[in-house]
Write a protein that holds these residues in place. Sequence first.
Motif, PDB file in Angstrom:
ATOM      1  N   GLY A 162     -31.366  20.219  -8.447  1.00  0.00           N
ATOM      2  CA  GLY A 162     -30.175  21.057  -8.473  1.00  0.00           C
ATOM      3  C   GLY A 162     -28.887  20.316  -8.177  1.00  0.00           C
ATOM      4  O   GLY A 162     -27.813  20.925  -8.174  1.00  0.00           O
ATOM      5  N   GLU A 163     -28.956  19.003  -7.926  1.00  0.00           N
ATOM      6  CA  GLU A 163     -27.766  18.191  -7.625  1.00  0.00           C
ATOM      7  C   GLU A 163     -27.566  17.146  -8.719  1.00  0.00           C
ATOM      8  O   GLU A 163     -28.498  16.816  -9.464  1.00  0.00           O
ATOM      9  CB  GLU A 163     -27.908  17.522  -6.251  1.00  0.00           C
ATOM     10  CG  GLU A 163     -28.025  18.517  -5.102  1.00  0.00           C
ATOM     11  CD  GLU A 163     -28.126  17.852  -3.735  1.00  0.00           C
ATOM     12  OE1 GLU A 163     -28.212  18.586  -2.733  1.00  0.00           O
ATOM     13  OE2 GLU A 163     -28.100  16.595  -3.657  1.00  0.00           O
ATOM     14  N   HIS A 164     -26.353  16.610  -8.790  1.00  0.00           N
ATOM     15  CA  HIS A 164     -26.020  15.593  -9.796  1.00  0.00           C
ATOM     16  C   HIS A 164     -25.817  14.210  -9.189  1.00  0.00           C
ATOM     17  O   HIS A 164     -25.876  13.212  -9.913  1.00  0.00           O
ATOM     18  CB  HIS A 164     -24.759  16.005 -10.562  1.00  0.00           C
ATOM     19  CG  HIS A 164     -24.880  17.298 -11.298  1.00  0.00           C
ATOM     20  ND1 HIS A 164     -25.684  17.446 -12.414  1.00  0.00           N
ATOM     21  CD2 HIS A 164     -24.324  18.516 -11.059  1.00  0.00           C
ATOM     22  CE1 HIS A 164     -25.606  18.694 -12.846  1.00  0.00           C
ATOM     23  NE2 HIS A 164     -24.786  19.365 -12.053  1.00  0.00           N
ATOM     24  N   LEU A 165     -25.563  14.158  -7.900  1.00  0.00           N
ATOM     25  CA  LEU A 165     -25.243  12.904  -7.239  1.00  0.00           C
ATOM     26  C   LEU A 165     -26.403  12.440  -6.371  1.00  0.00           C
ATOM     27  O   LEU A 165     -27.188  13.247  -5.878  1.00  0.00           O
ATOM     28  CB  LEU A 165     -23.978  13.070  -6.390  1.00  0.00           C
ATOM     29  CG  LEU A 165     -22.744  13.597  -7.137  1.00  0.00           C
ATOM     30  CD1 LEU A 165     -21.604  13.852  -6.163  1.00  0.00           C
ATOM     31  CD2 LEU A 165     -22.317  12.614  -8.232  1.00  0.00           C
ATOM     32  N   ILE A 166     -26.484  11.149  -6.191  1.00  0.00           N
ATOM     33  CA  ILE A 166     -27.539  10.563  -5.368  1.00  0.00           C
ATOM     34  C   ILE A 166     -27.036  10.442  -3.937  1.00  0.00           C
ATOM     35  O   ILE A 166     -25.964   9.873  -3.695  1.00  0.00           O
ATOM     36  CB  ILE A 166     -27.942   9.181  -5.910  1.00  0.00           C
ATOM     37  CG1 ILE A 166     -28.528   9.323  -7.322  1.00  0.00           C
ATOM     38  CG2 ILE A 166     -28.949   8.501  -4.983  1.00  0.00           C
ATOM     39  CD1 ILE A 166     -28.770   7.997  -8.023  1.00  0.00           C
ATOM     40  N   ARG A 167     -27.791  10.938  -3.006  1.00  0.00           N
ATOM     41  CA  ARG A 167     -27.369  10.877  -1.608  1.00  0.00           C
ATOM     42  C   ARG A 167     -27.668   9.506  -1.007  1.00  0.00           C
ATOM     43  O   ARG A 167     -28.748   8.949  -1.214  1.00  0.00           O
ATOM     44  CB  ARG A 167     -28.082  11.958  -0.792  1.00  0.00           C
ATOM     45  CG  ARG A 167     -27.758  13.379  -1.218  1.00  0.00           C
ATOM     46  CD  ARG A 167     -28.236  14.370  -0.181  1.00  0.00           C
ATOM     47  NE  ARG A 167     -28.073  15.753  -0.616  1.00  0.00           N
ATOM     48  CZ  ARG A 167     -28.224  16.803   0.185  1.00  0.00           C
ATOM     49  NH1 ARG A 167     -28.554  16.610   1.465  1.00  0.00           N
ATOM     50  NH2 ARG A 167     -28.066  18.028  -0.277  1.00  0.00           N
ATOM     51  N   LEU A 168     -26.705   9.003  -0.252  1.00  0.00           N
ATOM     52  CA  LEU A 168     -26.887   7.723   0.422  1.00  0.00           C
ATOM     53  C   LEU A 168     -28.126   7.757   1.311  1.00  0.00           C
ATOM     54  O   LEU A 168     -28.898   6.782   1.371  1.00  0.00           O
ATOM     55  CB  LEU A 168     -25.651   7.376   1.250  1.00  0.00           C
ATOM     56  CG  LEU A 168     -25.742   6.104   2.109  1.00  0.00           C
ATOM     57  CD1 LEU A 168     -25.949   4.861   1.252  1.00  0.00           C
ATOM     58  CD2 LEU A 168     -24.482   5.964   2.978  1.00  0.00           C
ATOM     59  N   ALA A 169     -28.331   8.877   2.003  1.00  0.00           N
ATOM     60  CA  ALA A 169     -29.487   8.988   2.908  1.00  0.00           C
ATOM     61  C   ALA A 169     -30.797   8.775   2.169  1.00  0.00           C
ATOM     62  O   ALA A 169     -31.747   8.189   2.717  1.00  0.00           O
ATOM     63  CB  ALA A 169     -29.484  10.360   3.586  1.00  0.00           C
ATOM     64  N   ASP A 170     -30.858   9.219   0.907  1.00  0.00           N
ATOM     65  CA  ASP A 170     -32.091   9.055   0.134  1.00  0.00           C
ATOM     66  C   ASP A 170     -32.305   7.599  -0.269  1.00  0.00           C
ATOM     67  O   ASP A 170     -33.440   7.115  -0.310  1.00  0.00           O
ATOM     68  CB  ASP A 170     -32.061   9.959  -1.094  1.00  0.00           C
ATOM     69  CG  ASP A 170     -32.112  11.441  -0.733  1.00  0.00           C
ATOM     70  OD1 ASP A 170     -32.460  11.759   0.426  1.00  0.00           O
ATOM     71  OD2 ASP A 170     -31.788  12.273  -1.601  1.00  0.00           O
ATOM     72  N   ILE A 171     -31.216   6.908  -0.581  1.00  0.00           N
ATOM     73  CA  ILE A 171     -31.321   5.478  -0.893  1.00  0.00           C
ATOM     74  C   ILE A 171     -31.838   4.716   0.322  1.00  0.00           C
ATOM     75  O   ILE A 171     -32.778   3.908   0.231  1.00  0.00           O
ATOM     76  CB  ILE A 171     -29.955   4.912  -1.336  1.00  0.00           C
ATOM     77  CG1 ILE A 171     -29.477   5.596  -2.618  1.00  0.00           C
ATOM     78  CG2 ILE A 171     -30.043   3.393  -1.536  1.00  0.00           C
ATOM     79  CD1 ILE A 171     -28.064   5.211  -3.024  1.00  0.00           C
ATOM     80  N   LEU A 172     -31.242   4.996   1.469  1.00  0.00           N
ATOM     81  CA  LEU A 172     -31.626   4.279   2.698  1.00  0.00           C
ATOM     82  C   LEU A 172     -33.057   4.612   3.100  1.00  0.00           C
ATOM     83  O   LEU A 172     -33.790   3.743   3.608  1.00  0.00           O
ATOM     84  CB  LEU A 172     -30.655   4.635   3.822  1.00  0.00           C
ATOM     85  CG  LEU A 172     -29.171   4.315   3.555  1.00  0.00           C
ATOM     86  CD1 LEU A 172     -28.333   4.657   4.781  1.00  0.00           C
ATOM     87  CD2 LEU A 172     -28.976   2.874   3.154  1.00  0.00           C
ATOM     88  N   GLN A 173     -33.471   5.864   2.868  1.00  0.00           N
ATOM     89  CA  GLN A 173     -34.832   6.266   3.229  1.00  0.00           C
ATOM     90  C   GLN A 173     -35.861   5.500   2.404  1.00  0.00           C
ATOM     91  O   GLN A 173     -36.890   5.050   2.928  1.00  0.00           O
ATOM     92  CB  GLN A 173     -34.992   7.777   3.022  1.00  0.00           C
ATOM     93  CG  GLN A 173     -36.315   8.352   3.533  1.00  0.00           C
ATOM     94  CD  GLN A 173     -37.457   8.202   2.544  1.00  0.00           C
ATOM     95  OE1 GLN A 173     -37.234   8.275   1.332  1.00  0.00           O
ATOM     96  NE2 GLN A 173     -38.673   7.979   3.047  1.00  0.00           N
ATOM     97  N   ILE A 174     -35.595   5.336   1.113  1.00  0.00           N
ATOM     98  CA  ILE A 174     -36.527   4.597   0.254  1.00  0.00           C
ATOM     99  C   ILE A 174     -36.581   3.131   0.654  1.00  0.00           C
ATOM    100  O   ILE A 174     -37.655   2.518   0.689  1.00  0.00           O
ATOM    101  CB  ILE A 174     -36.129   4.752  -1.228  1.00  0.00           C
ATOM    102  CG1 ILE A 174     -36.320   6.198  -1.672  1.00  0.00           C
ATOM    103  CG2 ILE A 174     -36.947   3.806  -2.098  1.00  0.00           C
ATOM    104  CD1 ILE A 174     -35.843   6.468  -3.090  1.00  0.00           C
ATOM    105  N   ILE A 175     -35.432   2.556   0.965  1.00  0.00           N
ATOM    106  CA  ILE A 175     -35.408   1.152   1.405  1.00  0.00           C
ATOM    107  C   ILE A 175     -36.288   0.980   2.634  1.00  0.00           C
ATOM    108  O   ILE A 175     -37.095   0.041   2.719  1.00  0.00           O
ATOM    109  CB  ILE A 175     -33.967   0.696   1.670  1.00  0.00           C
ATOM    110  CG1 ILE A 175     -33.173   0.618   0.355  1.00  0.00           C
ATOM    111  CG2 ILE A 175     -33.949  -0.665   2.379  1.00  0.00           C
ATOM    112  CD1 ILE A 175     -31.703   0.329   0.528  1.00  0.00           C
ATOM    113  N   ASP A 176     -36.151   1.885   3.589  1.00  0.00           N
ATOM    114  CA  ASP A 176     -36.970   1.792   4.811  1.00  0.00           C
ATOM    115  C   ASP A 176     -38.450   2.011   4.509  1.00  0.00           C
ATOM    116  O   ASP A 176     -39.315   1.302   5.026  1.00  0.00           O
ATOM    117  CB  ASP A 176     -36.491   2.811   5.842  1.00  0.00           C
ATOM    118  CG  ASP A 176     -35.150   2.435   6.466  1.00  0.00           C
ATOM    119  OD1 ASP A 176     -34.793   1.240   6.403  1.00  0.00           O
ATOM    120  OD2 ASP A 176     -34.469   3.327   6.995  1.00  0.00           O
TER     121      ASP A 176
END
Length: 421
Positions: A162-176
């Motif tokens: 339902g969103e169009h933008l990627i959340r920074l928190a999701d990027i950081l979560q995957i990196i971790d």
Amino acid sequence: MYEASLSYAEAQDLQDPLNKYREQFYFPQRNGKDAVYLCGNSLGLQAKGVKGAIEQELQDWQDYAVEGYWAAKNPWLYYQQYCSKPLTEMMGASVAELTVMNTLTVNLHLMMLSFYRPTKQRYKVLMEAGAFPSDQYAVETQVKFHGFDPEVAIIEVSPRPGEHLIRLADILQIIDAESDSLALVLLGGINYYTGQLFDIQAITAAAHRVGAFAGFDLAHVAGNVPVSLHDWGVDFAVWCSYKYLNGGPGAVGGAFVHEKHTSTQGLIRMGGWWGNEESTRFKMEKGFVPKKTAEGWQLSTAQVFNMVSLKASLELFEAAGITALRTKSTDLTNYLEYLLEQVKGINFEIISPNNCRERGAQLSLLFPDRGKEIHQQMTKAGIIVDWREPGVIRVSPAPLYNSYRDVFHFYEIIASIASNA
């Protein structure tokens, strides 16, 4: 604060100290007058100084032939440096960390050959879902080159449902979460479709915390948003120069390599004559000894006629200043956003970030239906913007040559289309 009126737009242009640079560019003609060109995110306009700059190199080629490498007005031996030096401020790099060469995707492959060195344990690449196709193809083929399955080795971070933008928190979560298996984080600095500007500093720091390299495709950042690649510790970045930098169709690309890597002689890279140490280059000896700068990744002699248009445009960037350009750009897109909020009768959504600090000079308008038809009507009315499947019109006021009147005229056209819908 803003007003949806031509008089307001004209008043803003009169107060704009950068408005004088508009006269330094050629605009396409539509119906006997300048088109409203809001497509600098795809191809920048031609600076009026380009013709003279090309004629200078043609004259020097005529007059000096091979001696032009050291006798031309702009000696060809060092031509890449005439472009790389003006880029240092906007990219936040030292002269030693930046060069211009090849094209964007060629440079991306060259950088991945150095910075994507997968092992059985650490082999994954994180990139954004919906990255520009060239980036997707480059990563896919690099992964295959090293013998890995792209379906396993490439991790894509997507917007939430339902969103169009990627959340920074999701990027950081995957990196971790992928900390033990992640080899490289490779994102577009600005997503070409939505115009979202990623937090390059935070993403780089997160990648380094887990032992991965951080690289960025800055095609939509260069000449658009100032960055601090050195201070942020970015390992490498690549970009093109035909968008906001106005280098011309197919113009030379650029590359950044952090100084912590440029003097690392053991770092694998592809060798070429122009990347070899200058003091021994003309000895014609075996044994590649790369320059201890980003130019150590160069392969061939500077492409003079593929750099000359960029050189002419960058003279205007130096005069205007990237900080002033960013300030004007932010206000232009804020004004455009305000005007679009006044439009009634057409169903569309702005999918670029609302926060102007999280976007560049682009607003992406998503049309659930009739988008292609509306784009065609804009084109007939003298508006040049671009269409991206499946339903986005990208509108990009470039602050070096676009005006508040351009933004207002775009609003007039889309409002007229809406009233006749």
